[in-house]
Design a protein around this motif. Structure first.
Motif, PDB file in Angstrom:
ATOM      1  N   ILE A 173       0.935  -1.138  -0.089  1.00  0.00           N
ATOM      2  CA  ILE A 173      -0.080   0.181   0.169  1.00  0.00           C
ATOM      3  C   ILE A 173       0.914   1.165   0.084  1.00  0.00           C
ATOM      4  CG2 ILE A 173      -1.779   1.406   1.218  1.00  0.00           C
ATOM      5  CD1 ILE A 173      -2.976  -1.314   2.333  1.00  0.00           C
ATOM      6  N   ILE A 196      -7.954   4.073  -2.044  1.00  0.00           N
ATOM      7  CA  ILE A 196      -7.435   2.882  -1.915  1.00  0.00           C
ATOM      8  C   ILE A 196      -8.481   1.771  -1.672  1.00  0.00           C
ATOM      9  CG2 ILE A 196      -5.557   1.617  -0.872  1.00  0.00           C
ATOM     10  CD1 ILE A 196      -4.422   3.901  -0.121  1.00  0.00           C
ATOM     11  N   SER A 198      -8.795  -2.161  -0.761  1.00  0.00           N
ATOM     12  CA  SER A 198      -7.722  -3.401  -0.396  1.00  0.00           C
ATOM     13  C   SER A 198      -8.399  -4.142   0.770  1.00  0.00           C
ATOM     14  CB  SER A 198      -6.228  -2.827  -0.041  1.00  0.00           C
ATOM     15  OG  SER A 198      -5.558  -3.831   0.469  1.00  0.00           O
ATOM     16  N   GLY A 200      -6.142  -4.958   2.984  1.00  0.00           N
ATOM     17  CA  GLY A 200      -5.248  -4.451   4.026  1.00  0.00           C
ATOM     18  C   GLY A 200      -4.266  -5.456   4.298  1.00  0.00           C
ATOM     19  N   THR A 223     -10.171   5.166   2.057  1.00  0.00           N
ATOM     20  CA  THR A 223      -9.760   3.709   1.829  1.00  0.00           C
ATOM     21  C   THR A 223     -11.064   3.134   1.901  1.00  0.00           C
ATOM     22  OG1 THR A 223      -9.521   3.452   4.539  1.00  0.00           O
ATOM     23  CG2 THR A 223      -7.590   4.033   2.911  1.00  0.00           C
ATOM     24  N   LEU A 260      -6.388   0.001   7.185  1.00  0.00           N
ATOM     25  CA  LEU A 260      -7.063   0.914   6.522  1.00  0.00           C
ATOM     26  C   LEU A 260      -7.443   2.376   6.929  1.00  0.00           C
ATOM     27  CD1 LEU A 260      -8.774  -1.692   4.149  1.00  0.00           C
ATOM     28  CD2 LEU A 260      -6.638  -0.173   3.525  1.00  0.00           C
ATOM     29  N   ALA A 264      -6.768   6.156   6.113  1.00  0.00           N
ATOM     30  CA  ALA A 264      -7.556   7.278   5.673  1.00  0.00           C
ATOM     31  C   ALA A 264      -7.439   8.392   6.839  1.00  0.00           C
ATOM     32  CB  ALA A 264      -8.957   6.604   5.945  1.00  0.00           C
ATOM     33  N   TYR A 271     -13.273   6.192   5.623  1.00  0.00           N
ATOM     34  CA  TYR A 271     -13.008   4.889   5.522  1.00  0.00           C
ATOM     35  C   TYR A 271     -14.447   4.172   5.195  1.00  0.00           C
ATOM     36  CZ  TYR A 271     -12.805  -0.133   6.562  1.00  0.00           C
ATOM     37  OH  TYR A 271     -12.718  -1.545   6.521  1.00  0.00           O
TER      38      TYR A 271
END
Length: 345
Positions: A173, A196, A198, A200, A223, A260, A264, A271
């Motif tokens: 990341i 993003i 993911s 994580g 995120t 994550l 953020a 998030y």
């Protein structure tokens, strides 16, 4: 010159070409096996005086090409014919998508990666005036598509994304944030948003420091966590079962929400947890982006396109007609028989 497919989703039908090829190989194998069962292949084939293996192969090739040109015709390849400079107000948005193999986990149906791509596609439908870029990452990160206003091109790039793009596994990341930061205009300190997506898992330790650096450059980081905190086993395409570790235990992939959320927070963004609430997450992201200060920018884009689907469909039809009129069995030419009458004495 700008070429594009108007309906790129039809290109998935090209996978059926493999089915056609397998069918051809299966029929060829069945015919050879049938000949061998009758006796010596050389002698048996001589008995079938009208059969032509070359014609059989040629007819298959015509069908194969007809299907290929037909699919390209349905996808409608186009060339840009008129370009205009469009002035818009919006935000530069880079989407960093995790394509590591853990994104194949099925705790979000049909799997994490597919649901993430669906989210990006729906988000692109609601970003009217914003430029969009795409970064993919696993153990490494790459800029897949630079910032553009062409959302159809963005969806085409998105359709090609998969875990095979990056053989190095992991969840880099931090590197994804760095690559995304480099994709923005260095001279600006605002109008920049990073999203993003993911699970994580197996993240690198540099993510938070990279997020702070990006925010100092004016990048707001949002995120999206995908997966479940309880985890899900990972499918193994090679064995058809679930992956196992060295001790023989089933590998469980878990969503790391804490990581994550921290990213953020460092990027002063939001998030969101993505499961079956795709529409809600899209609306939250759009609301966050719309609340940012907009910038005015001009971009040269194609506003008109010439379509060429008719040529490909015509070629496909001609190939099918040709295949229909080419027989697999050669016509036997009968020798001329001259009959002479004998006179009676």
């Amino acid at each position: 010159m700008m070429l594009r497919f108007q309906h790129s989703e039809y290109l998935w039908a090209l996978v059926l070409l493999l089915v056609l090829q397998l069918a051809f190989l299966s029929i060829s194998w069945w015919k050879r096996r049938s000949v061998r069962r009758l006796g010596d292949p050389v002698l048996v084939e001589k008995l079938f005086t009208g059969y032509s293996r070359r014609r059989f192969t040629f007819r298959f090739l015509l069908i194969f090409l007809a299907f290929l040109f037909g699919v390209i015709g349905l996808a409608n390849i186009q060339k840009g014919s008129r370009m205009e400079k469009i002035t818009r107000k919006g935000v530069d948005v880079v989407i960093a998508l995790d394509v590591s193999k853990s994104m194949l986990a099925g705790d979000v149906k049909p799997d994490r990666l597919t649901r993430a791509k669906q989210l990006i596609s729906k988000l692109a439908d609601k970003l009217d005036n914003d430029r969009v870029g795409l970064v993919v990452f696993a153990g490494n990160a790459y800029l897949q598509m630079p910032l553009t206003i062409d959302y159809s091109a963005a969806k085409m790039y998105l359709s090609t994304v998969g875990p095979e793009m990056i053989p190095t596994q992991g969840t880099a990341i931090g590197q994804a944030i760095q690559v995304s930061n480099d994709a923005f205009n260095k001279k600006e300190r605002k109008h920049k948003a990073l999203i993003i997506i993911s699970d994580g898992e197996d993240h690198d330790e540099a993510a938070i420091s990279k997020a702070n650096m990006a925010f100092d450059n004016g990048v707001v980081i949002n995120t999206i966590g995908i997966g479940s905190p309880t985890g899900s086993p990972l499918p193994d395409p090679e064995t058809g079962t679930y992956k196992k570790d060295k001790e023989g235990n089933t590998v469980i992939s878990k969503l790391n929400e804490d990581e994550l959320k921290s990213i953020a927070a460092a990027g002063r963004g939001i998030y969101e947890h993505l499961d079956n609430n795709t529409e809600e997450v899209v609306n939250s992201l759009v609301q966050k982006i719309d609340s940012m200060e907009q910038k005015e920018f001009g971009e040269n884009i194609f506003t008109d396109y010439n379509s060429y689907y008719q040529y490909f469909l015509a070629i496909s039809l001609l190939l099918l007609v040709a295949e229909f009129f080419i027989p697999e069995i050669r016509r036997r030419v009968r020798p001329n028989v001259v009959v002479t009458a004998t006179e009676k004495p």
